[in-house]
Design an enzyme around this catalytic site. Structure first.
Site, short mmCIF file in Angstrom:
data_model
loop_
_atom_site.label_atom_id
_atom_site.label_comp_id
_atom_site.label_asym_id
_atom_site.label_seq_id
_atom_site.Cartn_x
_atom_site.Cartn_y
_atom_site.Cartn_z
N HIS A 94 -28.16 40.32 57.93
CA HIS A 94 -27.02 40.80 58.73
C HIS A 94 -26.12 39.71 59.29
O HIS A 94 -25.39 39.95 60.25
CB HIS A 94 -27.50 41.75 59.84
CG HIS A 94 -28.38 42.84 59.34
ND1 HIS A 94 -27.91 43.88 58.58
CD2 HIS A 94 -29.71 43.04 59.46
CE1 HIS A 94 -28.91 44.68 58.26
NE2 HIS A 94 -30.01 44.19 58.77
N HIS A 101 -24.59 31.28 64.72
CA HIS A 101 -24.15 31.78 66.01
C HIS A 101 -25.24 32.63 66.63
O HIS A 101 -26.02 33.29 65.95
CB HIS A 101 -22.84 32.55 65.90
CG HIS A 101 -22.83 33.67 64.90
ND1 HIS A 101 -22.80 33.45 63.53
CD2 HIS A 101 -22.84 35.01 65.06
CE1 HIS A 101 -22.78 34.62 62.90
NE2 HIS A 101 -22.81 35.58 63.81
#
Length: 141
Positions: A94, A101
């Site tokens: 995903h 991040h």
């Protein structure tokens, strides 16, 4: 001083450079943090290394401690008691932007209307297979 690596085509590198505006929360030599414009809840923030790396294992160690300290500062500043820290590696896991991040996602209520909503498809481990895998990985550490 942290080392830097950038990718001119990366949206997060453009945000760090200031070419794309953001609601910046914290910026240090190694880390940049800003509010997510597609939040799962109020206060959903991103913390990114200034070093462009597609996956966590590509980030130099010198950035990692500062990332975690920044996540903590944001949680404390927001006064949230319940939150998720999420970091994905690879498209099938995903990851949408190919720049490491971390999401700091407040979970303000016990509903599926805001915050992170996940399933946890836990399975009972085969203890013999688990031991074999443990020995394999432990030998590489």
């Amino acid at each position: 001083m942290a080392s830097h690596n950038t990718d001119a085509n990366c949206i997060f590198c453009k945000i760090i450079k200031g070419d794309i505006p953001s609601f910046k929360l914290i910026e240090t030599d190694a880390v940049y943090s800003f509010l997510d414009i597609g939040p799962l809840s109020k206060g959903h923030a991103l913390v990114i290394p200034k070093y462009h790396a597609p996956k966590l294992h590509d980030v130099p160690d010198e950035h990692l401690g500062e990332i975690l300290a920044t996540l903590k500062k944001i949680a404390v500043a927001q006064g949230v008691e319940n939150y998720n820290i999420l970091q994905n590696n690879g498209k099938i896991a995903h990851q949408v932007v190919d720049h490491v991040h971390f999401h700091m996602i407040p979970k303000p209520s016990d509903t599926d209307k805001e915050g992170l909503v996940i399933g946890w498809p836990a399975q009972q481990a085969n203890m013999d297979e688990l031991k074999k895998y443990w020995e394999e990985v432990k030998g590489k550490l």
